[in-house]
Motif scaffolding. Structure first.
Motif, mmCIF file in Angstrom:
data_model
loop_
_atom_site.group_PDB
_atom_site.id
_atom_site.type_symbol
_atom_site.label_atom_id
_atom_site.label_comp_id
_atom_site.label_asym_id
_atom_site.label_seq_id
_atom_site.Cartn_x
_atom_site.Cartn_y
_atom_site.Cartn_z
ATOM 1 N N THR A 93 0.804 -1.227 0.000
ATOM 2 C CA THR A 93 0.000 0.000 0.000
ATOM 3 C C THR A 93 0.835 1.275 0.000
ATOM 4 N N ASN A 94 2.144 1.170 0.208
ATOM 5 C CA ASN A 94 2.998 2.363 0.213
ATOM 6 C C ASN A 94 3.732 2.562 -1.107
ATOM 7 N N LEU A 95 3.363 1.793 -2.124
ATOM 8 C CA LEU A 95 4.012 1.941 -3.430
ATOM 9 C C LEU A 95 3.774 3.331 -4.006
ATOM 10 N N ARG A 96 4.863 3.955 -4.468
ATOM 11 C CA ARG A 96 4.757 5.220 -5.189
ATOM 12 C C ARG A 96 5.175 5.075 -6.655
ATOM 13 N N THR A 97 5.962 4.037 -6.953
ATOM 14 C CA THR A 97 6.389 3.776 -8.328
ATOM 15 C C THR A 97 6.238 2.288 -8.610
ATOM 16 N N LEU A 98 5.576 1.962 -9.719
ATOM 17 C CA LEU A 98 5.440 0.574 -10.160
ATOM 18 C C LEU A 98 5.748 0.521 -11.652
ATOM 19 N N SER A 99 6.805 -0.209 -12.016
ATOM 20 C CA SER A 99 7.204 -0.344 -13.418
ATOM 21 C C SER A 99 7.315 -1.826 -13.759
ATOM 22 N N LEU A 100 6.408 -2.297 -14.615
ATOM 23 C CA LEU A 100 6.425 -3.679 -15.103
ATOM 24 C C LEU A 100 6.508 -3.685 -16.628
ATOM 25 N N ARG A 101 7.086 -2.662 -17.209
ATOM 26 C CA ARG A 101 7.084 -2.497 -18.658
ATOM 27 C C ARG A 101 7.983 -3.525 -19.336
ATOM 28 N N LEU A 102 7.703 -3.762 -20.644
ATOM 29 C CA LEU A 102 8.512 -4.628 -21.499
ATOM 30 C C LEU A 102 8.627 -6.037 -20.929
ATOM 31 N N ASN A 103 7.483 -6.618 -20.564
ATOM 32 C CA ASN A 103 7.415 -8.014 -20.145
ATOM 33 C C ASN A 103 6.338 -8.708 -20.977
ATOM 34 N N ALA A 104 5.854 -9.852 -20.526
ATOM 35 C CA ALA A 104 4.820 -10.597 -21.259
ATOM 36 C C ALA A 104 3.657 -10.904 -20.337
ATOM 37 N N LEU A 105 3.259 -9.939 -19.540
ATOM 38 C CA LEU A 105 2.149 -10.111 -18.608
ATOM 39 C C LEU A 105 0.831 -10.045 -19.371
ATOM 40 N N THR A 106 -0.128 -10.874 -18.962
ATOM 41 C CA THR A 106 -1.397 -10.991 -19.672
ATOM 42 C C THR A 106 -2.561 -10.816 -18.705
ATOM 43 N N ALA A 115 -5.732 -0.254 -4.285
ATOM 44 C CA ALA A 115 -5.427 0.046 -2.885
ATOM 45 C C ALA A 115 -4.141 0.847 -2.735
ATOM 46 N N CYS A 116 -3.348 0.969 -3.784
ATOM 47 C CA CYS A 116 -2.077 1.711 -3.733
ATOM 48 C C CYS A 116 -2.370 3.195 -3.969
ATOM 49 N N SER A 117 -2.982 3.820 -2.995
ATOM 50 C CA SER A 117 -3.456 5.194 -3.158
ATOM 51 C C SER A 117 -2.318 6.202 -3.279
ATOM 52 N N ASP A 118 -1.090 5.834 -2.864
ATOM 53 C CA ASP A 118 0.044 6.750 -2.975
ATOM 54 C C ASP A 118 0.761 6.641 -4.318
ATOM 55 N N LEU A 119 0.267 5.796 -5.223
ATOM 56 C CA LEU A 119 0.946 5.541 -6.486
ATOM 57 C C LEU A 119 1.013 6.824 -7.314
ATOM 58 N N ARG A 120 2.247 7.157 -7.761
ATOM 59 C CA ARG A 120 2.459 8.352 -8.569
ATOM 60 C C ARG A 120 2.902 8.021 -9.991
ATOM 61 N N ARG A 121 3.629 6.941 -10.154
ATOM 62 C CA ARG A 121 4.138 6.560 -11.474
ATOM 63 C C ARG A 121 3.788 5.107 -11.737
ATOM 64 N N LEU A 122 3.066 4.862 -12.831
ATOM 65 C CA LEU A 122 2.635 3.510 -13.193
ATOM 66 C C LEU A 122 3.003 3.269 -14.646
ATOM 67 N N TYR A 123 3.978 2.356 -14.869
ATOM 68 C CA TYR A 123 4.468 2.045 -16.213
ATOM 69 C C TYR A 123 4.174 0.580 -16.524
ATOM 70 N N LEU A 124 3.217 0.344 -17.431
ATOM 71 C CA LEU A 124 2.811 -1.020 -17.791
ATOM 72 C C LEU A 124 2.924 -1.261 -19.292
ATOM 73 N N GLN A 125 3.615 -0.388 -20.033
ATOM 74 C CA GLN A 125 3.675 -0.509 -21.484
ATOM 75 C C GLN A 125 4.482 -1.740 -21.912
ATOM 76 N N GLY A 126 4.193 -2.220 -23.111
ATOM 77 C CA GLY A 126 4.957 -3.332 -23.671
ATOM 78 C C GLY A 126 4.601 -4.667 -23.077
ATOM 79 N N ASN A 127 3.338 -4.866 -22.654
ATOM 80 C CA ASN A 127 2.867 -6.160 -22.161
ATOM 81 C C ASN A 127 1.693 -6.620 -23.013
ATOM 82 N N ARG A 128 0.886 -7.526 -22.474
ATOM 83 C CA ARG A 128 -0.291 -8.030 -23.212
ATOM 84 C C ARG A 128 -1.535 -7.951 -22.343
ATOM 85 N N PHE A 129 -1.635 -6.921 -21.514
ATOM 86 C CA PHE A 129 -2.822 -6.726 -20.704
ATOM 87 C C PHE A 129 -4.027 -6.486 -21.623
ATOM 88 N N SER A 130 -5.177 -6.984 -21.208
ATOM 89 C CA SER A 130 -6.370 -6.901 -22.050
ATOM 90 C C SER A 130 -7.556 -6.443 -21.214
#
Length: 435
Positions: A93-106, A115-130
């Protein structure tokens, strides 16, 4: 036992009980570690290199802590794959940066990410989220950078983005989004925006017309900065013919006048061609040639005795095909992967020359641009070079251009980055022409 002694004994036992309880920060950090281990079991990849025997996860690769809580998780190009299950981010819950870019997540994004209300930077590009962009993202009011590009998100762009009043970056390009582009009310605050290569239609809202046309290419959108919309209600004006005005006689041009007009047009055309030829010749030294294919091919012959298989314990090594030619080494499982031959055949333009080599802008196709750094005078063994460059490839920061791939064979060493169309730092500082 007197009453005063009883009270003293009771106070002593209470203090002893409080001291025996674990500190709250220790409990929270333990919960963070448990959540990271659950993520490791679900998506694998290079997270298996984490030393789970350590009491704290703050020393693991890609994990950063502050005040005994995990505040940043950066796993770009970590070969992660599969779905992210529920119940993981609900503890972080204290995450401020989450980067999962350039993977194969689906799959879809887990609901407990909200629930990560403090999140400021979210990088999810380059995956297969749908699926559709989940509504819980619009409750993360502290978001400043949001990158969902190069996935498989569907549905319309929700008006819920209006809730993200602090948002500066919004990237949604290369998805399957449809419908119209609403006035999100983010135009004044946004400084980076891209919805290109989606099934969007309609007119571009005025608040978003300040961005370049590259932000809207590959769509059916219209209006500034693209072409005018056909339904704007404008009626082209009809020229008035002199012959239709009463009292005026319809004039005709003589043959000599027509010949003179033709001669003037031809001479003018030839002058324009001549001026263009002079301009192109002057800029010939500044324009680029293609990257020297033959020079690199001389170095592509397989070195005798070199390993030809990817070692299981190494996250990225150069692949070798049956003919002995080596290939580009990519970081992560990006959706757009090109071969070395495609890079060598691409048209290139010199971006600049530095101490360690020359940087090129390579055009692979209409939608794929990369920047190639061709290193020179780098005297180190291939294995040492690969180890150092993997460290660079794992770096993730909003002000760093991500390293997409590299090539190493003998004296030839190439670094491939995503091309950033904003120009160089020197151009931004001194007002020079953007490349």
């Amino acid at each position: 036992m007197t009453p005063s002694m009883a009270r003293s004994l009771s106070t002593f036992l209470s203090i002893l009980l409080l001291l025996s309880l674990p500190l709250p920060s220790t409990q929270d950090l333990a919960a963070d570690k448990s959540a990271l281990l659950s993520l490791r079991s679900a998506v694998g990849g290079r997270t298996f290199l984490w030393n789970t025997e350590q009491t704290t996860p703050c020393n693991w690769t890609g994990v950063a802590c502050d005040a005994d809580r995990v505040t940043a998780l950066r796993l770009p190009g970590f070969a992660l794959s599969g779905n992210i299950p529920e119940g993981i981010f609900g503890n972080l819950t204290n995450l401020r940066t989450l980067s999962l870019r350039l993977n194969a997540l689906t799959g879809t994004l887990p609901l407990d990410l909200g629930a990560c209300s403090d999140l400021r930077r979210l990088y999810l590009q380059g995956n297969r989220f749908s699926g559709e962009i989940p509504p819980f993202l619009f409750g993360l009011s502290n978001l400043v950078r949001l990158d969902l590009g190069e996935n498989e998100f569907t549905g319309e762009i929700s008006s819920g983005f209006k809730n993200l009043t602090r948002l500066k970056t919004l990237y949604l390009e290369n998805n399957k989004l449809s419908g119209s582009l609403l006035d999100l009310g983010l135009g004044l605050g946004l400084d980076q925006f891209n919805v290109s290569n989606n099934s969007l239609n309609g007119s571009i809202p005025k608040s978003l017309q300040k961005f370049d046309s590259d932000s809207f290419l590959g769509t059916s959108l219209c209006g500034k900065p693209l072409g005018a919309c056909s339904d704007e209600g404008t009626v082209p004006s009809q020229p008035i013919s002199v012959g239709n005005i009463p009292g005026k006689r319809k004039s005709k041009l003589s043959g000599g006048a027509i010949a003179g007009i033709v001669i003037v047009c031809v001479v003018g055309f030839l002058l324009i061609v001549l001026v263009l030829m002079v301009l192109f010749r002057r800029k010939g030294d500044e324009r680029t040639r293609a990257i020297d294919v033959e020079t690199i091919k001389q170095l592509e012959i397989e070195v005798p005795g070199e390993k030809t298989a990817v070692e299981a314990n190494e996250p990225s090594t150069a692949a070798v095909n049956s003919s002995g030619a080596r290939k580009l080494v990519f970081f992560g499982n990006a959706t757009k992967v090109f071969e070395l031959e495609d890079l060598l055949r691409a048209s290139a333009e010199v971006l600049g020359k530095g101490t360690f080599g020359t940087a090129y802008k390579a055009v692979l196709d209409a939608a794929t641009l990369v920047a190639v750094k061709r290193l020179k005078d780098v005297t180190m063994a291939d294995r040492e070079f690969k180890e150092k460059i993997e460290v660079v490839g794992a770096m993730d920061h909003e002000n760093l251009v991500p390293l997409r791939a590299h090539y190493c064979s003998g004296d030839e060493k190439l670094l491939v980055y995503d091309f950033m169309p904003m120009g160089s730092l020197s151009a931004l500082l001194h007002g020079e022409r953007l490349v």
